[in-house]
Design a protein around this motif. Structure first.
Motif, PDB file in Angstrom:
ATOM      1  N   THR A  17      40.370  32.514  48.684  1.00  0.00           N
ATOM      2  CA  THR A  17      40.744  33.919  48.518  1.00  0.00           C
ATOM      3  C   THR A  17      39.747  34.573  47.585  1.00  0.00           C
ATOM      4  O   THR A  17      39.224  33.951  46.649  1.00  0.00           O
ATOM      5  CB  THR A  17      42.158  34.097  47.918  1.00  0.00           C
ATOM      6  N   PHE A  18      39.464  35.816  47.858  1.00  0.00           N
ATOM      7  CA  PHE A  18      38.672  36.640  46.937  1.00  0.00           C
ATOM      8  C   PHE A  18      39.253  38.039  47.050  1.00  0.00           C
ATOM      9  O   PHE A  18      38.817  38.844  47.859  1.00  0.00           O
ATOM     10  CB  PHE A  18      37.185  36.619  47.291  1.00  0.00           C
ATOM     11  N   ILE A  19      40.306  38.264  46.286  1.00  0.00           N
ATOM     12  CA  ILE A  19      41.048  39.516  46.359  1.00  0.00           C
ATOM     13  C   ILE A  19      40.899  40.208  45.023  1.00  0.00           C
ATOM     14  O   ILE A  19      41.158  39.629  43.972  1.00  0.00           O
ATOM     15  CB  ILE A  19      42.525  39.242  46.682  1.00  0.00           C
ATOM     16  N   SER A  20      40.463  41.450  45.065  1.00  0.00           N
ATOM     17  CA  SER A  20      40.285  42.193  43.817  1.00  0.00           C
ATOM     18  C   SER A  20      40.881  43.578  43.967  1.00  0.00           C
ATOM     19  O   SER A  20      41.353  43.965  45.028  1.00  0.00           O
ATOM     20  CB  SER A  20      38.804  42.268  43.451  1.00  0.00           C
ATOM     21  N   THR A  21      40.823  44.302  42.901  1.00  0.00           N
ATOM     22  CA  THR A  21      41.260  45.693  42.906  1.00  0.00           C
ATOM     23  C   THR A  21      40.015  46.570  42.882  1.00  0.00           C
ATOM     24  O   THR A  21      38.927  46.098  42.531  1.00  0.00           O
ATOM     25  CB  THR A  21      42.126  45.982  41.667  1.00  0.00           C
ATOM     26  N   PRO A  22      40.128  47.847  43.228  1.00  0.00           N
ATOM     27  CA  PRO A  22      38.940  48.716  43.220  1.00  0.00           C
ATOM     28  C   PRO A  22      38.253  48.784  41.866  1.00  0.00           C
ATOM     29  O   PRO A  22      37.063  49.011  41.780  1.00  0.00           O
ATOM     30  CB  PRO A  22      39.504  50.081  43.624  1.00  0.00           C
ATOM     31  N   GLN A  23      38.990  48.536  40.792  1.00  0.00           N
ATOM     32  CA  GLN A  23      38.401  48.601  39.455  1.00  0.00           C
ATOM     33  C   GLN A  23      37.804  47.275  38.999  1.00  0.00           C
ATOM     34  O   GLN A  23      37.301  47.166  37.897  1.00  0.00           O
ATOM     35  CB  GLN A  23      39.470  49.017  38.424  1.00  0.00           C
ATOM     36  N   ALA A  24      37.859  46.268  39.854  1.00  0.00           N
ATOM     37  CA  ALA A  24      37.407  44.933  39.453  1.00  0.00           C
ATOM     38  C   ALA A  24      35.921  44.938  39.122  1.00  0.00           C
ATOM     39  O   ALA A  24      35.128  45.612  39.750  1.00  0.00           O
ATOM     40  CB  ALA A  24      37.681  43.923  40.560  1.00  0.00           C
ATOM     41  N   ARG A  25      35.601  44.144  38.125  1.00  0.00           N
ATOM     42  CA  ARG A  25      34.195  43.974  37.755  1.00  0.00           C
ATOM     43  C   ARG A  25      33.579  42.898  38.626  1.00  0.00           C
ATOM     44  O   ARG A  25      34.211  41.903  38.928  1.00  0.00           O
ATOM     45  CB  ARG A  25      34.093  43.571  36.292  1.00  0.00           C
ATOM     46  N   SER A  26      32.361  43.094  39.029  1.00  0.00           N
ATOM     47  CA  SER A  26      31.716  42.101  39.892  1.00  0.00           C
ATOM     48  C   SER A  26      31.098  40.993  39.060  1.00  0.00           C
ATOM     49  O   SER A  26      30.861  41.137  37.871  1.00  0.00           O
ATOM     50  CB  SER A  26      30.642  42.772  40.747  1.00  0.00           C
ATOM     51  N   ASP A  27      30.827  39.882  39.714  1.00  0.00           N
ATOM     52  CA  ASP A  27      30.155  38.764  39.061  1.00  0.00           C
ATOM     53  C   ASP A  27      28.710  39.139  38.764  1.00  0.00           C
ATOM     54  O   ASP A  27      28.139  40.022  39.388  1.00  0.00           O
ATOM     55  CB  ASP A  27      30.162  37.533  39.974  1.00  0.00           C
ATOM     56  N   SER A  28      28.117  38.399  37.847  1.00  0.00           N
ATOM     57  CA  SER A  28      26.697  38.603  37.578  1.00  0.00           C
ATOM     58  C   SER A  28      25.920  38.250  38.839  1.00  0.00           C
ATOM     59  O   SER A  28      26.376  37.472  39.675  1.00  0.00           O
ATOM     60  CB  SER A  28      26.253  37.713  36.414  1.00  0.00           C
ATOM     61  N   SER A  29      24.758  38.824  38.993  1.00  0.00           N
ATOM     62  CA  SER A  29      23.983  38.577  40.211  1.00  0.00           C
ATOM     63  C   SER A  29      23.610  37.103  40.330  1.00  0.00           C
ATOM     64  O   SER A  29      23.514  36.578  41.441  1.00  0.00           O
ATOM     65  CB  SER A  29      22.746  39.469  40.246  1.00  0.00           C
ATOM     66  N   ASP A  30      23.425  36.406  39.213  1.00  0.00           N
ATOM     67  CA  ASP A  30      23.086  34.985  39.260  1.00  0.00           C
ATOM     68  C   ASP A  30      24.241  34.177  39.857  1.00  0.00           C
ATOM     69  O   ASP A  30      24.033  33.346  40.741  1.00  0.00           O
ATOM     70  CB  ASP A  30      22.752  34.475  37.854  1.00  0.00           C
ATOM     71  N   ILE A  31      25.454  34.423  39.406  1.00  0.00           N
ATOM     72  CA  ILE A  31      26.617  33.715  39.938  1.00  0.00           C
ATOM     73  C   ILE A  31      26.842  34.100  41.390  1.00  0.00           C
ATOM     74  O   ILE A  31      27.101  33.251  42.245  1.00  0.00           O
ATOM     75  CB  ILE A  31      27.877  34.007  39.092  1.00  0.00           C
TER      76      ILE A  31
END
Length: 136
Positions: A17-31
């Motif tokens: 699962t990869f469920i987020s909300t519109p306000q979710a912060r994204s992972d760093s580009s490296d990850i």
């Protein structure tokens, strides 16, 4: 994160699962790059395996799915289910691992990783791993 990617590489099936909300912060580009690369590599080396993603609508259009390069392989083993609305959940990944160390006794075990929160980048969330069959 290294254990997670190693276990993905050894999996015969992945349910994630990869469920987020519109306000979710994204992972760093490296990850994010490491995760995308692990996803690509798994799809290329497991033509008979199955990878299932359950994602929120906004995550489906996130760069991870657009950037996956699989060459000429068929993506019939990659299923994506999209939720119309994000919801507050603890994200998880269930891996079926095949033990190929023994030619006579091939066994499967399950591992679950969990703890990604929808409003935090995965490098900021505590991520837990369990292979307890009662938990998985």
């Amino acid at each position: 994160m290294d254990h997670y990617i190693r276990d993905i590489n050894n999996a015969v099936s992945v349910k994630k699962t990869f469920i987020s909300t519109p306000q979710a912060r994204s992972d760093s580009s490296d990850i994010e790059d490491k995760m995308r690369e692990a996803h690509e590599n798994w799809l290329k080396k497991n033509p008979n395996g199955q990878w299932i993603d359950i994602v929120s609508y906004s995550d489906f259009y996130f760069d991870r799915f657009r950037k996956i390069k699989t060459g000429n392989i068929s993506l019939r083993n990659h299923l994506v289910y999209i939720l119309r609305e994000g919801t507050k959940v603890i994200n998880f990944t269930i891996l079926d691992i095949s033990d190929t160390t023994s030619n006579t006794n091939k066994s499967n075990s399950k591992i679950v990783y969990f703890g990604w929160l929808p409003d935090q980048a995965s490098d900021k969330s505590a991520i837990f791993r369990s292979s307890n069959i009662n938990f998985v």
